[in-house]
Design a protein around this motif. Structure first.
Motif, PDB file in Angstrom:
ATOM      1  N   SER A   1      -3.514  20.779 -11.634  1.00 45.09           N
ATOM      2  CA  SER A   1      -3.959  22.013 -10.990  1.00 45.09           C
ATOM      3  C   SER A   1      -3.496  22.011  -9.534  1.00 45.09           C
ATOM      4  O   SER A   1      -3.428  20.970  -8.886  1.00 45.09           O
TER       5      SER A   1
ATOM      6  N   LYS B   1       1.901  26.158 -11.018  1.00 41.79           N
ATOM      7  CA  LYS B   1       2.382  26.645 -12.312  1.00 41.79           C
ATOM      8  C   LYS B   1       1.874  28.059 -12.609  1.00 41.79           C
ATOM      9  O   LYS B   1       2.606  28.882 -13.170  1.00 41.79           O
ATOM     10  N   SER B   2       0.632  28.368 -12.189  1.00 50.47           N
ATOM     11  CA  SER B   2       0.119  29.714 -12.425  1.00 50.47           C
ATOM     12  C   SER B   2       0.881  30.743 -11.588  1.00 50.47           C
ATOM     13  O   SER B   2       1.222  31.826 -12.064  1.00 50.47           O
ATOM     14  N   THR B   3       1.161  30.366 -10.337  1.00 47.50           N
ATOM     15  CA  THR B   3       1.925  31.264  -9.469  1.00 47.50           C
ATOM     16  C   THR B   3       3.292  31.548 -10.080  1.00 47.50           C
ATOM     17  O   THR B   3       3.759  32.702 -10.093  1.00 47.50           O
TER      18      THR B   3
ATOM     19  N   MET C   1       4.019  31.492 -13.217  1.00 45.29           N
ATOM     20  CA  MET C   1       3.856  32.399 -14.342  1.00 45.29           C
ATOM     21  C   MET C   1       3.651  33.830 -13.869  1.00 45.29           C
ATOM     22  O   MET C   1       4.172  34.774 -14.454  1.00 45.29           O
ATOM     23  N   HIS C   2       2.879  34.026 -12.803  1.00 45.01           N
ATOM     24  CA  HIS C   2       2.642  35.376 -12.288  1.00 45.01           C
ATOM     25  C   HIS C   2       3.934  36.021 -11.818  1.00 45.01           C
ATOM     26  O   HIS C   2       4.155  37.206 -11.995  1.00 45.01           O
TER      27      HIS C   2
ATOM     28  N   PHE D   1      -4.486  35.122 -21.438  1.00 43.95           N
ATOM     29  CA  PHE D   1      -5.108  34.365 -20.357  1.00 43.95           C
ATOM     30  C   PHE D   1      -6.104  33.346 -20.896  1.00 43.95           C
ATOM     31  O   PHE D   1      -6.616  33.481 -22.005  1.00 43.95           O
ATOM     32  N   GLN D   2      -6.403  32.356 -20.042  1.00 42.37           N
ATOM     33  CA  GLN D   2      -7.361  31.320 -20.426  1.00 42.37           C
ATOM     34  C   GLN D   2      -8.728  31.925 -20.776  1.00 42.37           C
ATOM     35  O   GLN D   2      -9.301  31.625 -21.806  1.00 42.37           O
TER      36      GLN D   2
ATOM     37  N   ASP E   1      -1.355  31.651 -20.235  1.00 49.92           N
ATOM     38  CA  ASP E   1      -1.869  30.780 -19.181  1.00 49.92           C
ATOM     39  C   ASP E   1      -3.075  30.022 -19.737  1.00 49.92           C
ATOM     40  O   ASP E   1      -4.142  30.592 -19.891  1.00 49.92           O
ATOM     41  N   GLU E   2      -2.868  28.725 -20.055  1.00 43.56           N
ATOM     42  CA  GLU E   2      -3.937  27.896 -20.634  1.00 43.56           C
ATOM     43  C   GLU E   2      -4.656  28.610 -21.786  1.00 43.56           C
ATOM     44  O   GLU E   2      -5.883  28.772 -21.737  1.00 43.56           O
TER      45      GLU E   2
ATOM     46  N   ILE F   1       1.570  27.893 -20.228  1.00 36.52           N
ATOM     47  CA  ILE F   1       1.171  27.018 -19.137  1.00 36.52           C
ATOM     48  C   ILE F   1      -0.026  26.202 -19.592  1.00 36.52           C
ATOM     49  O   ILE F   1      -0.972  26.735 -20.167  1.00 36.52           O
TER      50      ILE F   1
ATOM     51  N   ARG G   1      -7.399  37.331 -10.304  1.00 36.42           N
ATOM     52  CA  ARG G   1      -8.001  36.072  -9.858  1.00 36.42           C
ATOM     53  C   ARG G   1      -9.455  36.260  -9.461  1.00 36.42           C
ATOM     54  O   ARG G   1     -10.215  35.322  -9.388  1.00 36.42           O
TER      55      ARG G   1
END
Lengths: 227, 403
Positions: free
Chosen positions: A40, A44-46, A48-49, A89-90, A166-167, A197, B401
């Motif tokens: 974390s 990696k999330s950024t 993906m975005h 999404f997760q 994402d997860e 991800i 977010r």
């Protein structure tokens, strides 16, 4: 299909800048199943975005199917997200007040499809993910696995060329997570490009290519098609 | 994105928070309802007053008055306050005049045994009941012979009969003292119109033959000439010619006036005054609408913040900024339109209730309904615009977010 060149992303953090992505270059071809792994905070999330056109790089270039994403207007970006990209999404991100069916219809609504077309396609997709008898349930009446199936059906509504997850198993138990991953695998076998991800090596193992990212940089890239 | 789906979506969001949606629309609801009720009462009061004035104008009669009586000014040489015998003689000469009579009125004491009541006294011809809008319910009206013979007879109003004799029946045949002179009661009268003024200024009346009244109160001015016209005569033209002749006789171009013109003037004044009053009170109610609008804006801002995640999800699924803007705008318009619609129903019901349970008449005006509805839509758009714009400007990634 995806061509990232020297992509950087930084956020202002107090007086200094927080550099989340540092000079990332990445190519993904049609039909690949790619896992992006990393701890974390690794960015990696950024990443993906940015790939999903939800965020824009601070510098560097991004081409999606030979289009320079940086040159697109907000309306064109919305259209690209609507037509070409499906998100999973997760925490599912289903709209809580809408039935499973209406959640799946939503991308079709934004695509401007007629009501009967939307309904028919949403029903077919929900049947395909095994939720034919849960269509009119609200998200809070569904189990985690069922919610994630609804989210996948919704992501597939406009027959996108890319599925971003994402997860997707992060909020599910092992058995359910396995079901979801099998579903992804099946989609990939039918030609869907998937970028996933995760920080779970087991989940990542379903992919045909695994990319490791640490501190905003790609440190490992295994199983690249044609490489 | 089609409008049916948008409306369904807006409806979902509102019904998810029913109490909040209701409280939010309350301001608009009260504002619209009070505007409609206030305008209805204003319009009703206006038409009631005008009805009273209209009814003063008997169909077959022209009323002529000394101008000084109805439009008093500074005393002037040659001013006329009372008709003379010669004036009646002149009026009788015109073609189309069936009869000429006069009325006079004033205040006087009417006494029976040890009771005395300060009363409005009117003297007039034997058709005074038409001119003054009353029906004789017990006994009889005085006759033309009574008028010719200066007979000491009179008709008392119901309320006067109650005060002096206890009931209508025992009034007939009794002799009362009017200004110290005996007058026999021959009938009891009841007003045959709703009279707004009577509610404020008592209704003790004594009606007598004009001649008798003139005998008892010789110092009273004869302040009204009633010209009964023959059928088919142009009333306005006849009135003008008689007034001209009377003015020439009085050597004063402004001595007399035909009451029809004068009443039109009063109607206009009453109309203007009530319209202005209605407008002023309506504007105060309009402030409630503005306050309601601020409430709507406030709640929409809270709603945008609460639903940041939803906005992010919608954007990730391909919603354009315009689609988000329209979605939130539609919600705020839906709140105010529903508030407006309920307000209209409530305002109309309130007007009806007021009409039934109070002497105030009320007339629901469709203009107030249209304006009320129009403003609730406008307020929905104006107060929804800023929050909706704020929602549409959210960055999808920040919105997703947001926890």
């Amino acid at each position: 299909m995806i061509r990232l060149r020297n992509v950087c992303k930084s956020y202002p953090s107090g007086d200094t800048e927080l550099r989340v992505l540092k000079e990332v270059s990445l190519d993904v071809s049609e039909g690949e199943f790619v896992s992006i792994m990393g701890p974390s905070g690794s960015g990696k999330s950024t990443l993906m975005h940015i790939i999903g056109c939800l965020d824009v790089p601070t510098s560097g270039s991004y081409q999606f199917r030979n289009q320079h994403v940086g040159e697109l207007s907000p309306v064109e970006l919305a259209r690209l997200r609507n037509q070409e990209i499906g998100f999973v999404f997760q925490n599912f991100h289903l709209l809580p007040r809408m039935s499973a069916l209406r959640n799946v219809e939503l991308p079709l609504v934004y695509a401007g499809e007629r009501k009967d077309v939307r309904r028919a396609r949403a029903m077919r997709l929900l049947s395909e993910v095994g939720l034919a008898d849960r269509m009119h349930h609200l998200p809070n009446e569904l189990s985690g696995g069922q919610k994630q199936r609804v989210a996948i059906a919704r992501a597939l509504a406009n027959q996108p060329s890319l599925l971003l997850a994402d997860e997707p198993t992060g909020a599910l138990d092992t058995a359910t997570g396995k079901d979801i991953m099998t579903l992804f695998q099946k989609l990939n076998e039918n030609g869907m490009t998937i970028i996933l991800i995760t920080h779970d090596p087991h989940v990542a193992s379903y992919a045909t290519r695994v990319i490791r990212i640490v501190d905003g940089q790609i440190v490992d890239d295994q199983g690249r098609a044609g490489a | 994105m089609n409008i049916g789906e948008m409306l369904a979506s807006a409806w979902d969001s509102l019904s998810a928070n029913k109490l909040r949606a209701f409280l939010t629309m309350l301001g608009i609801l009260i504002g619209v309802a009070s505007i409609i009720a206030i305008v209805a009462i204003g319009q009703g009061g206006k038409s009631a007053i005008i009805d009273v004035i209209e009814s003063q104008r008997a169909q077959q009669t022209v009323e002529i008055l000394p101008k000084e009586v109805v439009q008093p000014g500074l005393p002037q040489p040659g001013q006329v306050l009372s008709f003379s015998d010669e004036d009646f003689f002149i009026a009788r000469q015109f073609h189309g005049v069936a009869d000429v009579s006069y009325t006079l009125s004033g205040q006087g004491n009417v006494a029976f045994r040890d009771k005395a009541v300060n009363t409005s006294i009117e003297g007039g011809p034997n058709d005074l009941n038409d001119l003054a809008n009353f029906d004789v319910v017990t006994g009889r009206m005085f006759t033309s012979i009574d008028v010719l013979a200066h007979r000491r007879v009179g008709v008392v109003s119901h309320s006067l009969a109650q005060k002096l004799f206890g009931n209508d029946a025992s009034a007939i045949g009794q002799v009362v003292k009017v200004g110290g002179q005996p007058v026999q009661v021959v009938g009891v009268a009841v007003s045959n119109q709703f009279n707004l003024l009577a509610t404020f200024f008592g209704s003790d009346y004594l009606y007598m033959p004009a001649t008798t009244c003139k005998d008892l109160f010789p110092w009273w001015n004869i302040s009204e000439m009633d010209v009964l016209v023959t059928p088919g005569t142009d009333k306005a033209d006849l009135a003008r010619r008689i007034v001209t002749a009377l003015n020439i006789h009085a050597h004063n171009a402004d001595a007399f006036i035909d009451s029809s013109g004068f009443l039109v003037g009063i109607e206009k004044t009453v109309g203007t005054v009530t319209s202005i009053l209605t407008l002023v009170i309506g504007a105060v109610a309009g402030i409630a609408l503005i306050v309601g609008g601020v409430g709507v804006m406030n709640i929409m801002l809270v709603s945008v913040t609460e639903r940041t995640e939803e906005i992010g999800i919608r954007m990730s699924l391909g919603a354009t900024r315009a689609a988000i803007l329209v979605q939130f705008l539609l919600e705020s318009v839906m709140i105010t339109v529903m508030g407006g619609a309920i307000g209209i129903l409530l305002g109309i019901s309130a007007s009806w209730l007021i009409h039934w349970f109070t002497p105030l008449p009320s007339v629901v005006s469709w203009q107030a309904v249209v304006i009320g509805f129009f403003f609730s839509v406008v307020i929905g758009v104006l107060c929804g615009l800023y929050p909706a714009n704020k929602a549409s400007k959210l960055n999808p990634i920040d919105a997703l977010r947001y926890e």
